[in-house]
Enzyme design. Sequence first.
Site, PDB file in Angstrom:
ATOM      1  N   LYS A 149      51.006  -6.559 -33.697  1.00  0.00           N
ATOM      2  CA  LYS A 149      49.997  -6.471 -32.640  1.00  0.00           C
ATOM      3  C   LYS A 149      50.621  -6.856 -31.312  1.00  0.00           C
ATOM      4  CE  LYS A 149      49.580 -10.136 -31.170  1.00  0.00           C
ATOM      5  NZ  LYS A 149      50.465 -11.238 -30.681  1.00  0.00           N
ATOM      6  N   TYR A 232      43.344 -11.594 -30.255  1.00  0.00           N
ATOM      7  CA  TYR A 232      42.704 -12.259 -31.403  1.00  0.00           C
ATOM      8  C   TYR A 232      41.221 -12.502 -31.142  1.00  0.00           C
ATOM      9  CZ  TYR A 232      47.208 -12.940 -33.616  1.00  0.00           C
ATOM     10  OH  TYR A 232      48.413 -12.721 -34.229  1.00  0.00           O
TER      11      TYR A 232
HETATM   12  P1  NDP Z   1      60.879 -12.522 -30.060  1.00  0.00           P
HETATM   13  O1  NDP Z   1      61.225 -12.412 -28.644  1.00  0.00           O
HETATM   14  O2  NDP Z   1      61.046 -13.836 -30.727  1.00  0.00           O
HETATM   15  O3  NDP Z   1      61.687 -11.436 -30.907  1.00  0.00           O
HETATM   16  C1  NDP Z   1      61.742 -10.090 -30.564  1.00  0.00           C
HETATM   17  C2  NDP Z   1      63.026  -9.500 -31.134  1.00  0.00           C
HETATM   18  O4  NDP Z   1      63.053  -8.120 -30.809  1.00  0.00           O
HETATM   19  C3  NDP Z   1      64.299 -10.068 -30.529  1.00  0.00           C
HETATM   20  O5  NDP Z   1      64.724 -11.253 -31.158  1.00  0.00           O
HETATM   21  C4  NDP Z   1      65.286  -8.928 -30.748  1.00  0.00           C
HETATM   22  O6  NDP Z   1      65.736  -8.975 -32.093  1.00  0.00           O
HETATM   23  C5  NDP Z   1      64.401  -7.695 -30.656  1.00  0.00           C
HETATM   24  N1  NDP Z   1      64.543  -6.983 -29.364  1.00  0.00           N
HETATM   25  C6  NDP Z   1      64.954  -5.708 -29.227  1.00  0.00           C
HETATM   26  N2  NDP Z   1      64.948  -5.340 -27.956  1.00  0.00           N
HETATM   27  C7  NDP Z   1      64.519  -6.391 -27.245  1.00  0.00           C
HETATM   28  C8  NDP Z   1      64.331  -6.615 -25.845  1.00  0.00           C
HETATM   29  N3  NDP Z   1      64.537  -5.655 -24.941  1.00  0.00           N
HETATM   30  N4  NDP Z   1      63.903  -7.833 -25.453  1.00  0.00           N
HETATM   31  C9  NDP Z   1      63.653  -8.804 -26.338  1.00  0.00           C
HETATM   32  N5  NDP Z   1      63.819  -8.642 -27.682  1.00  0.00           N
HETATM   33  C10 NDP Z   1      64.263  -7.447 -28.130  1.00  0.00           C
HETATM   34  O7  NDP Z   1      59.371 -12.020 -30.208  1.00  0.00           O
HETATM   35  P2  NDP Z   1      58.325 -12.344 -31.353  1.00  0.00           P
HETATM   36  O8  NDP Z   1      58.987 -12.326 -32.656  1.00  0.00           O
HETATM   37  O9  NDP Z   1      57.545 -13.538 -30.978  1.00  0.00           O
HETATM   38  O10 NDP Z   1      57.321 -11.091 -31.207  1.00  0.00           O
HETATM   39  C11 NDP Z   1      57.665  -9.808 -31.670  1.00  0.00           C
HETATM   40  C12 NDP Z   1      56.377  -9.011 -31.920  1.00  0.00           C
HETATM   41  O11 NDP Z   1      55.606  -9.664 -32.905  1.00  0.00           O
HETATM   42  C13 NDP Z   1      55.470  -8.884 -30.702  1.00  0.00           C
HETATM   43  O12 NDP Z   1      54.865  -7.619 -30.695  1.00  0.00           O
HETATM   44  C14 NDP Z   1      54.410  -9.953 -30.900  1.00  0.00           C
HETATM   45  O13 NDP Z   1      53.181  -9.655 -30.294  1.00  0.00           O
HETATM   46  C15 NDP Z   1      54.296  -9.951 -32.413  1.00  0.00           C
HETATM   47  N6  NDP Z   1      53.888 -11.245 -32.943  1.00  0.00           N
HETATM   48  C16 NDP Z   1      52.855 -11.287 -33.827  1.00  0.00           C
HETATM   49  C17 NDP Z   1      52.424 -12.465 -34.337  1.00  0.00           C
HETATM   50  C18 NDP Z   1      51.312 -12.485 -35.332  1.00  0.00           C
HETATM   51  O14 NDP Z   1      50.805 -13.566 -35.606  1.00  0.00           O
HETATM   52  N7  NDP Z   1      50.922 -11.370 -35.880  1.00  0.00           N
HETATM   53  C19 NDP Z   1      53.028 -13.741 -33.918  1.00  0.00           C
HETATM   54  C20 NDP Z   1      54.154 -13.592 -33.031  1.00  0.00           C
HETATM   55  C21 NDP Z   1      54.550 -12.384 -32.550  1.00  0.00           C
HETATM   56  P3  NDP Z   1      67.235  -8.564 -32.518  1.00  0.00           P
HETATM   57  O15 NDP Z   1      68.113  -9.555 -31.832  1.00  0.00           O
HETATM   58  O16 NDP Z   1      67.204  -8.724 -33.982  1.00  0.00           O
HETATM   59  O17 NDP Z   1      67.448  -7.160 -32.080  1.00  0.00           O
END
Ligand code: NDP
Length: 377
Positions: A149, A232
Amino acid sequence: MLPDNSKSHTRRKFINKVSAVALGSMLFGSYANARQDKKREVMNTKRTAGKLGIALVGLGKYSGGQLAPALQETEHCFLAGIVTGTPEKAKDWKSKYDIPDGNIYNYENFASIKDNPAIDIIYVVLPNALHAEYVIKAAAAGKHVICEKPMAINVEECDRMIDACKKTGVMLSIGYRLHFEPHTQEMIRLSKDKVVGKVKKIIAKDGMSKVEGWRLNKALAGGGPLMDVGIYCVQGACYVSGMDPIAVKAKEGPKTKPEMFRDIEQSLSWEMEFPDGTIAACESSYAEDMNLLHVDAEKGWFELSPAYSYRGITGKTSEGKIDLPGVTQQAGQMDDFAMAIKDKRATPVPGEMGRRDLKILMAIYKAMDSGQRVEIS
Ligand code: NDP
């Protein structure tokens, strides 16, 4: 004193002896390794037997902190692969979760995942603005998809994602974990069964005081706290009322850190109007911690606080405590999707629900920018 040649003879004997020991230990070593590999293979087969393989795309906080651990508890799916742009993470995850090299991808070779029968489901856990691209690519690879989401950053992207999945006959679901959480289910039941009368008003608040990275960048996040956590409240109001809103009004909150929140809101409040006249009054913020879903009904009330957390969701009603166990929501969510695929039934959290929410979010922004009541058709 021994002559030189006998010295060398002794040395040769010694070397031979050492070599024999080395060979023996090498043979034993490779035997032990083979046994270890076999044991691991048996364990893996046991661990994964009959389960669908999931590949997580984007190894950030949510993948690492919640989804991968939850995938150690799932019964119908398992962590089969990863897609990452960070080679060090690939190395860490490979050893931590025993992921074969052949199931590790990056964003450049992502399309080749189509040839990998070990991956059944692709779970997109990237910044919001990248969801559409990778869901569409996953569908083109013939894989079922879970998308985090908010589904995307606008409704047009949602349409393209839904179409792409329909075209290749794969299922699409959104990471709405709370639909698999017992307290949330109880809130839905209390409302539906009118246990304390008909619902009159809903109050929903979700905010966090710490935020960083791409969430502050409109191009990647699509908006501010509304897109990230306010969603949410939108979800809560819809599942508790059992309806979709017909109109919204919204007001942006003050910016205490304008340099940080240049092109996104820092906080906002909004109202959702439902067809039967029920109103949901909502707030979301990146300046304040809030976590509430409260419902006023004709003869009483019921609420969750916190309402949207991973753990520790707590509920009460005007009659007493809601006493239910906590669960690993993400395990339930992913298992349900795997079962839906196996049973060829619909998911309760489909792409269409993600699209409905984007439509509401966009209407809220329109209402916030215009100061007008915006109808949702
Ligand atoms: P993070 O910033 O912690 O992680 C995102 C990951 O995406 C990065 O670590 C990287 O992984 C990859 N990535 C690829 N391109 C980019 C870029 N241009 N900038 C930043 N990161 C990039 O985010 P979250 O894990 O917190 O969130 C990711 C998604 O999950 C979002 O859509 C968020 O809304 C959703 N989410 C949902 C939750 C829920 O409860 N359902 C809770 C938290 C988040 P790599 O290094 O492996 O390429």
